[in-house]
Write an enzyme that holds these catalytic residues in place. Sequence first.
Site, PDB file in Angstrom:
ATOM      1  N   ASN A   1       0.874  -1.182   0.000  1.00  0.00           N
ATOM      2  CA  ASN A   1       0.000   0.000   0.000  1.00  0.00           C
ATOM      3  C   ASN A   1       0.907   1.227   0.000  1.00  0.00           C
ATOM      4  O   ASN A   1       1.493   1.563   1.024  1.00  0.00           O
ATOM      5  CB  ASN A   1      -0.888  -0.032   1.254  1.00  0.00           C
ATOM      6  CG  ASN A   1      -1.739   1.218   1.397  1.00  0.00           C
ATOM      7  OD1 ASN A   1      -1.794   2.050   0.492  1.00  0.00           O
ATOM      8  ND2 ASN A   1      -2.407   1.348   2.535  1.00  0.00           N
ATOM      9  N   TRP A   2       0.999   1.850  -1.165  1.00  0.00           N
ATOM     10  CA  TRP A   2       1.935   2.976  -1.281  1.00  0.00           C
ATOM     11  C   TRP A   2       1.406   4.231  -0.587  1.00  0.00           C
ATOM     12  O   TRP A   2       2.152   5.202  -0.430  1.00  0.00           O
ATOM     13  CB  TRP A   2       2.205   3.278  -2.758  1.00  0.00           C
ATOM     14  CG  TRP A   2       2.933   2.184  -3.500  1.00  0.00           C
ATOM     15  CD1 TRP A   2       3.354   0.978  -3.002  1.00  0.00           C
ATOM     16  CD2 TRP A   2       3.346   2.204  -4.885  1.00  0.00           C
ATOM     17  NE1 TRP A   2       3.988   0.243  -3.984  1.00  0.00           N
ATOM     18  CE2 TRP A   2       3.998   0.978  -5.158  1.00  0.00           C
ATOM     19  CE3 TRP A   2       3.215   3.129  -5.930  1.00  0.00           C
ATOM     20  CZ2 TRP A   2       4.524   0.667  -6.412  1.00  0.00           C
ATOM     21  CZ3 TRP A   2       3.737   2.816  -7.178  1.00  0.00           C
ATOM     22  CH2 TRP A   2       4.384   1.602  -7.414  1.00  0.00           C
ATOM     23  N   LYS A   3       0.140   4.221  -0.229  1.00  0.00           N
ATOM     24  CA  LYS A   3      -0.482   5.402   0.399  1.00  0.00           C
ATOM     25  C   LYS A   3      -0.244   6.631  -0.492  1.00  0.00           C
ATOM     26  O   LYS A   3      -0.214   6.493  -1.706  1.00  0.00           O
ATOM     27  CB  LYS A   3       0.017   5.580   1.836  1.00  0.00           C
ATOM     28  CG  LYS A   3      -0.161   4.286   2.658  1.00  0.00           C
ATOM     29  CD  LYS A   3       0.068   4.450   4.126  1.00  0.00           C
ATOM     30  CE  LYS A   3      -0.147   3.100   4.818  1.00  0.00           C
ATOM     31  NZ  LYS A   3      -0.016   3.171   6.256  1.00  0.00           N
TER      32      LYS A   3
ATOM     33  N   HIS B   1      -9.449   1.084   5.097  1.00  0.00           N
ATOM     34  CA  HIS B   1      -8.162   1.282   5.786  1.00  0.00           C
ATOM     35  C   HIS B   1      -8.375   2.230   6.964  1.00  0.00           C
ATOM     36  O   HIS B   1      -9.178   3.157   6.882  1.00  0.00           O
ATOM     37  CB  HIS B   1      -7.128   1.858   4.811  1.00  0.00           C
ATOM     38  CG  HIS B   1      -5.740   1.806   5.364  1.00  0.00           C
ATOM     39  ND1 HIS B   1      -5.281   2.724   6.288  1.00  0.00           N
ATOM     40  CD2 HIS B   1      -4.720   0.932   5.161  1.00  0.00           C
ATOM     41  CE1 HIS B   1      -4.038   2.402   6.617  1.00  0.00           C
ATOM     42  NE2 HIS B   1      -3.675   1.325   5.952  1.00  0.00           N
TER      43      HIS B   1
ATOM     44  N   GLU C   1      -6.764   4.629   7.963  1.00  0.00           N
ATOM     45  CA  GLU C   1      -6.548   6.049   7.622  1.00  0.00           C
ATOM     46  C   GLU C   1      -7.773   6.639   6.939  1.00  0.00           C
ATOM     47  O   GLU C   1      -8.071   7.825   7.100  1.00  0.00           O
ATOM     48  CB  GLU C   1      -5.269   6.175   6.767  1.00  0.00           C
ATOM     49  CG  GLU C   1      -4.029   5.924   7.631  1.00  0.00           C
ATOM     50  CD  GLU C   1      -2.830   5.348   6.904  1.00  0.00           C
ATOM     51  OE1 GLU C   1      -2.783   5.398   5.662  1.00  0.00           O
ATOM     52  OE2 GLU C   1      -1.928   4.832   7.599  1.00  0.00           O
TER      53      GLU C   1
ATOM     54  N   GLU D   1      -5.001  -4.896  10.658  1.00  0.00           N
ATOM     55  CA  GLU D   1      -3.964  -3.887  10.861  1.00  0.00           C
ATOM     56  C   GLU D   1      -4.239  -3.151  12.166  1.00  0.00           C
ATOM     57  O   GLU D   1      -5.054  -2.220  12.195  1.00  0.00           O
ATOM     58  CB  GLU D   1      -3.973  -2.876   9.714  1.00  0.00           C
ATOM     59  CG  GLU D   1      -3.699  -3.480   8.357  1.00  0.00           C
ATOM     60  CD  GLU D   1      -3.137  -2.446   7.378  1.00  0.00           C
ATOM     61  OE1 GLU D   1      -2.055  -2.704   6.853  1.00  0.00           O
ATOM     62  OE2 GLU D   1      -3.760  -1.387   7.175  1.00  0.00           O
TER      63      GLU D   1
ATOM     64  N   GLY E   1       2.905   2.307  10.838  1.00  0.00           N
ATOM     65  CA  GLY E   1       3.868   3.390  10.669  1.00  0.00           C
ATOM     66  C   GLY E   1       4.583   3.784  11.954  1.00  0.00           C
ATOM     67  O   GLY E   1       5.217   4.829  12.016  1.00  0.00           O
TER      68      GLY E   1
ATOM     69  N   SER F   1       3.810  -2.088  10.332  1.00  0.00           N
ATOM     70  CA  SER F   1       5.267  -2.146  10.521  1.00  0.00           C
ATOM     71  C   SER F   1       5.878  -3.489  10.135  1.00  0.00           C
ATOM     72  O   SER F   1       6.817  -3.955  10.783  1.00  0.00           O
ATOM     73  CB  SER F   1       5.641  -1.762  11.959  1.00  0.00           C
ATOM     74  OG  SER F   1       5.242  -0.421  12.233  1.00  0.00           O
TER      75      SER F   1
ATOM     76  N   GLY G   1       3.039  -1.043   4.268  1.00  0.00           N
ATOM     77  CA  GLY G   1       3.056   0.371   3.916  1.00  0.00           C
ATOM     78  C   GLY G   1       4.472   0.814   3.587  1.00  0.00           C
ATOM     79  O   GLY G   1       4.976   0.605   2.483  1.00  0.00           O
ATOM     80  N   GLY G   2       5.133   1.431   4.559  1.00  0.00           N
ATOM     81  CA  GLY G   2       6.451   2.035   4.346  1.00  0.00           C
ATOM     82  C   GLY G   2       7.454   1.142   3.624  1.00  0.00           C
ATOM     83  O   GLY G   2       8.124   1.593   2.687  1.00  0.00           O
TER      84      GLY G   2
END
Length: 251
Positions: A11-13, A99, A101, A169, A175, A213, A234-235
């Site tokens: 997930n590149w966000k 998600h 977010e 999640e 993150g 993470s 993610g990251g």
Amino acid sequence: MAERRKLIAGNWKMNGLKRDGLDLASDLAGRLKGAGAVPFDMLVCPPFPLLFPVGEAIADSPLALGGQDCAPQEKGAHTGDVSPAMLVDAGCRFVIVGHSERRQDHGEGDAAVAAKAAAAHAGGLVAIICVGETEAERDAGREQEVVGRQLAGSIPEGATAADTVIAYEPVWAIGTGKTATPDDVAAMHGFIRRALRDRMADGDAVRILYGGSVKPSNAGELMAVADVDGALVGGASLKADDFWAIATSCR
Ligand code: 13P
């Protein structure tokens, strides 16, 4: 027990411009092609404007494409929204919905998430439905109650293992560098599996991803946990070496 092939999803966000996205996706597609038979499916979910160029760049590779959200409507006067059909047009087979977010930043509740997942299904997409508790909810010992309620409210009628993936999640692990322990993950994924079995005829075959993470140093132990059928990253999905290392930790 149902055979579930692992899904490693990035997930590149809201990260990267066209050049970054093309470089990253082409790099991963090349590695995937070169690797031959692998025990995982790989997916990238770029921001909306990058879907078409990235989709074209990876069209002849096994790397799959997904959106990060979709509208619950088919089309019409919904400024800023993107329909499932538009995602399919760009080459997507998957879409992330619910998600944390989106739930936090855009006030999306379970009913909205279920409507988006239903629209995704109607449009021919696999919906990756996200659930997860906050730190305060876990500290209060309410994590299963919260996730159980999210599952009950966010999975639309008629969902099947072919069109639905669940991503657990925990919000406090996203993150932050904090990861749930393998024991915590095993307990929650077991709980989610039981809920899916109760809810769906083929609940045993639904893939349940862990996210929060995930990185090369912890992926091996997390992917080995029972009922962990992949990762939503993610990251670490923004670096080809890290994302590839996470995927190849799957046995
Ligand atoms: P991080 O891997 O950056 O913690 O993000 C997880 C996530 O939210 C993926 O959807």
